[in-house]
Write an enzyme that holds these catalytic residues in place. Sequence first.
Site, short mmCIF file in Angstrom:
data_model
loop_
_atom_site.label_atom_id
_atom_site.label_comp_id
_atom_site.label_asym_id
_atom_site.label_seq_id
_atom_site.Cartn_x
_atom_site.Cartn_y
_atom_site.Cartn_z
N LYS A 12 0.87 -1.19 0.00
CA LYS A 12 0.00 0.00 0.00
C LYS A 12 0.90 1.23 0.00
CE LYS A 12 -4.26 0.05 0.59
NZ LYS A 12 -5.12 -0.43 -0.53
N THR A 57 -3.05 -5.45 0.44
CA THR A 57 -2.53 -4.12 0.75
C THR A 57 -3.47 -3.39 1.71
OG1 THR A 57 -3.59 -3.02 -1.13
CG2 THR A 57 -1.41 -3.98 -1.51
N ARG A 179 -14.12 17.10 15.90
CA ARG A 179 -13.41 16.63 14.71
C ARG A 179 -12.17 17.48 14.50
NH1 ARG A 179 -16.74 19.14 9.42
NH2 ARG A 179 -16.53 21.30 10.10
N GLN A 227 -17.85 27.10 7.20
CA GLN A 227 -18.47 28.35 6.76
C GLN A 227 -18.39 29.41 7.86
OE1 GLN A 227 -19.59 25.25 6.15
NE2 GLN A 227 -20.95 25.14 4.40
N HIS A 255 -10.45 16.97 4.83
CA HIS A 255 -11.11 16.03 5.72
C HIS A 255 -10.12 15.08 6.40
CE1 HIS A 255 -14.86 17.39 4.00
NE2 HIS A 255 -14.46 17.07 2.79
O1 LIG Z 1 -17.79 22.58 7.92
C1 LIG Z 1 -18.42 21.87 7.12
N1 LIG Z 1 -19.30 22.45 6.27
C2 LIG Z 1 -20.02 21.73 5.36
O2 LIG Z 1 -20.83 22.30 4.59
C3 LIG Z 1 -19.83 20.34 5.33
N2 LIG Z 1 -20.36 19.34 4.59
C4 LIG Z 1 -19.79 18.18 5.00
O3 LIG Z 1 -20.01 17.05 4.51
N3 LIG Z 1 -18.90 18.42 5.99
C5 LIG Z 1 -18.92 19.76 6.23
N4 LIG Z 1 -18.22 20.54 7.10
#
Ligand SMILES: O=c1[nH]c(=O)c2[nH]c(=O)[nH]c2[nH]1
Length: 309
Positions: A12, A57, A179, A227, A255
């Site tokens: 991997k 893998t 998160r 946002q 992510h």
């Molecule tokens: O901060 C986020 N805004 C989103 O609009 C969004 N959409 C998502 O799937 N994760 C997140 N995280």
Amino acid sequence: MAIVLGANQYGKAEVRLVRVRRDGPRHELRDLTVSVALAGDLAEVHSSGDNAHVLPTDSQKNTVYAFAREHGVGQVEEFGLLLARHFVRTVPAITRARVTLTEHGWQRLGPHSFQRDGTESRVATVTVDAAGGVDADGDGTGSSVESGLTGLVLLNSTDSEFRGYLKDQYTTLPETDDRILATAVEAYWRHGEVEPAGGGKYWAESYAGVRAALVGAFVDTYSRSLQQTLYAMGHRVLVERPEITQVRLALPNRHHLLVDLSPFGLDNPGEVFVATDRPYGLIEGTVTREPDVAGTAPDDDGATTGGIG
Ligand SMILES: O=c1[nH]c(=O)c2[nH]c(=O)[nH]c2[nH]1
């Protein structure tokens, strides 16, 4: 003439591992890209397709994440030796394991805030329109300076949640109250004047001030969404830097997905993450000052949301 299989290996490549140590309020962050390559008695899988000697893998990738949780990451040499020895010791057909590790450096910005090393650029776009005059004193209509930065990679290892969002029949994303929030900031801002007093000193100080406002707001904001963080960053710039008229931001959501280690009998209390590079959410917005309306007082600070552009 006989045809034979020559040198071969498999494994991997580029396992993106982010390990957070959360022993106290001061988090430790490690960010690695790990590649595994195994070699040995692998003739059969190539010639007949018999997979009996093949450790998938996918299992190799899982081992990287499970070991990060169980043993920690240590120095890259130590983590590499741990993994390579494991594969040679436990996979009968494997006589050589090569583990290649790249560590990505992060500077600390706060107890749980970090900035990635060496990815940032400063940018400027200058437009001079003949209609406004091209000389030093002709900074009227049509001329503008847009300053900016790209590749400023920031990460908060906590104080970020995402929940309460709209759900339809295609929504599978679980809500989270803790998160990792990470982004590569792309920001562009406009100045009230094209020929400000101070010249080079003005541009240098303004740049440093805007950058500090962007970073400060990212670090300080308890985020309910990227946002919200975007608006807080633009808003902080306009509050702290009167010379700036608008800020345009593009924030990719880098992510970091919590790895499910339960199949291996391990918990994962927000410590081991896979950093994915695509697809990614892209959050964009402009924060601007409301045009002054004659005879009315400005609101708290004159900032408001603007359109995307
Ligand atoms: O901060 C986020 N805004 C989103 O609009 C969004 N959409 C998502 O799937 N994760 C997140 N995280």
